[in-house]
Design a protein around this motif. Structure first.
Motif, PDB file in Angstrom:
ATOM      1  N   GLY A  13     -84.081  26.082  19.346  1.00  0.00           N
ATOM      2  CA  GLY A  13     -84.934  25.124  20.035  1.00  0.00           C
ATOM      3  C   GLY A  13     -85.265  25.542  21.449  1.00  0.00           C
ATOM      4  O   GLY A  13     -85.201  24.726  22.376  1.00  0.00           O
ATOM      5  N   LYS A  14     -85.636  26.798  21.613  1.00  0.00           N
ATOM      6  CA  LYS A  14     -85.913  27.331  22.965  1.00  0.00           C
ATOM      7  C   LYS A  14     -87.043  26.573  23.652  1.00  0.00           C
ATOM      8  O   LYS A  14     -86.982  26.303  24.846  1.00  0.00           O
ATOM      9  CB  LYS A  14     -86.263  28.820  22.885  1.00  0.00           C
ATOM     10  CG  LYS A  14     -85.053  29.696  22.665  1.00  0.00           C
ATOM     11  CD  LYS A  14     -85.442  31.176  22.760  1.00  0.00           C
ATOM     12  CE  LYS A  14     -84.590  31.995  21.806  1.00  0.00           C
ATOM     13  NZ  LYS A  14     -85.359  32.863  20.924  1.00  0.00           N
ATOM     14  N   ARG A  15     -88.092  26.238  22.890  1.00  0.00           N
ATOM     15  CA  ARG A  15     -89.236  25.548  23.513  1.00  0.00           C
ATOM     16  C   ARG A  15     -88.894  24.125  23.924  1.00  0.00           C
ATOM     17  O   ARG A  15     -89.506  23.569  24.817  1.00  0.00           O
ATOM     18  CB  ARG A  15     -90.451  25.593  22.572  1.00  0.00           C
ATOM     19  CG  ARG A  15     -91.096  26.962  22.516  1.00  0.00           C
ATOM     20  CD  ARG A  15     -92.091  27.056  21.390  1.00  0.00           C
ATOM     21  NE  ARG A  15     -91.430  27.097  20.075  1.00  0.00           N
ATOM     22  CZ  ARG A  15     -92.073  27.166  18.926  1.00  0.00           C
ATOM     23  NH1 ARG A  15     -93.389  27.177  18.901  1.00  0.00           N
ATOM     24  NH2 ARG A  15     -91.408  27.222  17.780  1.00  0.00           N
ATOM     25  N   MET A  16     -87.911  23.518  23.297  1.00  0.00           N
ATOM     26  CA  MET A  16     -87.484  22.175  23.704  1.00  0.00           C
ATOM     27  C   MET A  16     -86.673  22.276  24.998  1.00  0.00           C
ATOM     28  O   MET A  16     -86.761  21.407  25.865  1.00  0.00           O
ATOM     29  CB  MET A  16     -86.639  21.551  22.584  1.00  0.00           C
ATOM     30  CG  MET A  16     -86.116  20.175  22.879  1.00  0.00           C
ATOM     31  SD  MET A  16     -87.432  18.944  23.013  1.00  0.00           S
ATOM     32  CE  MET A  16     -87.834  18.687  21.307  1.00  0.00           C
ATOM     33  N   GLY A  17     -85.901  23.329  25.094  1.00  0.00           N
ATOM     34  CA  GLY A  17     -85.145  23.575  26.319  1.00  0.00           C
ATOM     35  C   GLY A  17     -84.010  22.596  26.575  1.00  0.00           C
ATOM     36  O   GLY A  17     -83.539  22.473  27.698  1.00  0.00           O
ATOM     37  N   SER A  18     -83.547  21.904  25.534  1.00  0.00           N
ATOM     38  CA  SER A  18     -82.442  20.961  25.738  1.00  0.00           C
ATOM     39  C   SER A  18     -81.105  21.679  25.542  1.00  0.00           C
ATOM     40  O   SER A  18     -81.047  22.739  24.917  1.00  0.00           O
ATOM     41  CB  SER A  18     -82.557  19.798  24.758  1.00  0.00           C
ATOM     42  OG  SER A  18     -82.699  20.283  23.441  1.00  0.00           O
TER      43      SER A  18
END
Ligand code: CTP
Ligand code: MG
Length: 231
Positions: A13-18
């Motif tokens: 979930g790199k694009r979510m960055g959580s």
């Protein structure tokens, strides 16, 4: 006849960055990937394989064993450790299955999936051996050159946006993946593409999905999913 749902939850979930991978984030009181597991549980699929990263294996095993006992997720048969890319995760799951007739491969990050779409996929895959859930494109789509100038406008009437589940006869997709793993996979973005590369003449059927069946990729998507779930 036995069919499997493969729920992919091994991404970072790199694009979510959580801090927590997006598929395990809370969505209206439940971990996000539970919604897909619920839809599979209520569908006609026989068994479910959950794919997660090594880091989340203990968490998944603990939480899913409780829910299996409670019969909430009675169909979850196995938890498999995924790989670096989505296709590695799918491949790892396919290797763990030996007795399947059909497999329905689903992004655990698509919580709005319904049992109806899953059942529709199951009906269609039995007829066509390969089918993917998709929706007609609503926006005008253009092809651009490297300097971001428009090359041309694509004919929207023939364009579809891919979703999941993507469903296949097990033997067919296992062979296609086996062959793909020996070549360059860097351009592969979905399972249908693996089959397209393996057998360009194979006719893969499109199954009508739902615009709500979004993939939670960035934080806005999470907000949209919350709204959808409330309505
Ligand atoms: N996935 C997986 N194994 C990977 C990569 C992705 O099982 N190595 C899963 C994700 O968990 C998700 C689905 O495949 O359910 C679709 O992938 P994507 O939306 O790209 O998720 P991530 O790869 O986690 O996100 P990002 O690309 O932003 O890092
Ligand atoms: Mg990804």
């Amino acid at each position: 006849m036995k069919n499997y749902g493969i729920v992919l939850a091994a991404g970072k979930g790199k694009r979510m960055g959580s801090k927590i991978s997006k598929q395990f984030l809370d969505l209206n009181g439940k971990p996000l990937f539970f919604y897909a597991l619920e839809a599979f549980e209520n569908s006609d699929v026989d068994s479910v394989i959950v794919v997660c990263s090594a880091e989340y294996k203990d968490y998944c095993e603990n939480v899913l064993s409780i829910y299996k006992e409670e019969k909430t997720f009675s169909k979850v048969e196995k938890i498999v450790v995924g790989g670096t890319e989505r296709y590695n995760s799918v491949y790892n799951a396919l290797k763990e299955i030996s007795d399947a007739d059909y497999v329905l491969i689903h992004d655990g990050a698509r919580p709005m999936i319904t049992k109806d779409i899953i059942n529709r996929s199951l009906t269609e895959v039995k007829k066509h051996k390969a089918c993917v859930v998709a929706v007609p494109v609503k926006d005008t789509i253009k092809e651009a050159n490297e300097e971001d100038y428009i090359n041309k406008t694509l004919d929207r009437s023939s364009l579809w946006q891919m979703q999941t589940p993507q469903s296949f006869e097990y033997k067919l997709i296992a062979q296609a993946y086996e062959s793909a793993m020996k070549s360059d996979l860097s351009a592969i973005t979905d399972d249908a593409m693996v089959l397209e590369e393996y057998d360009p003449s194979f006719k893969i059927k499109l199954v009508m999905g739902d615009y709500k069946n979004l993939k939670v990729t960035t934080s806005e998507d999470l907000e949209i999913a919350k709204v959808f779930l409330k309505s």
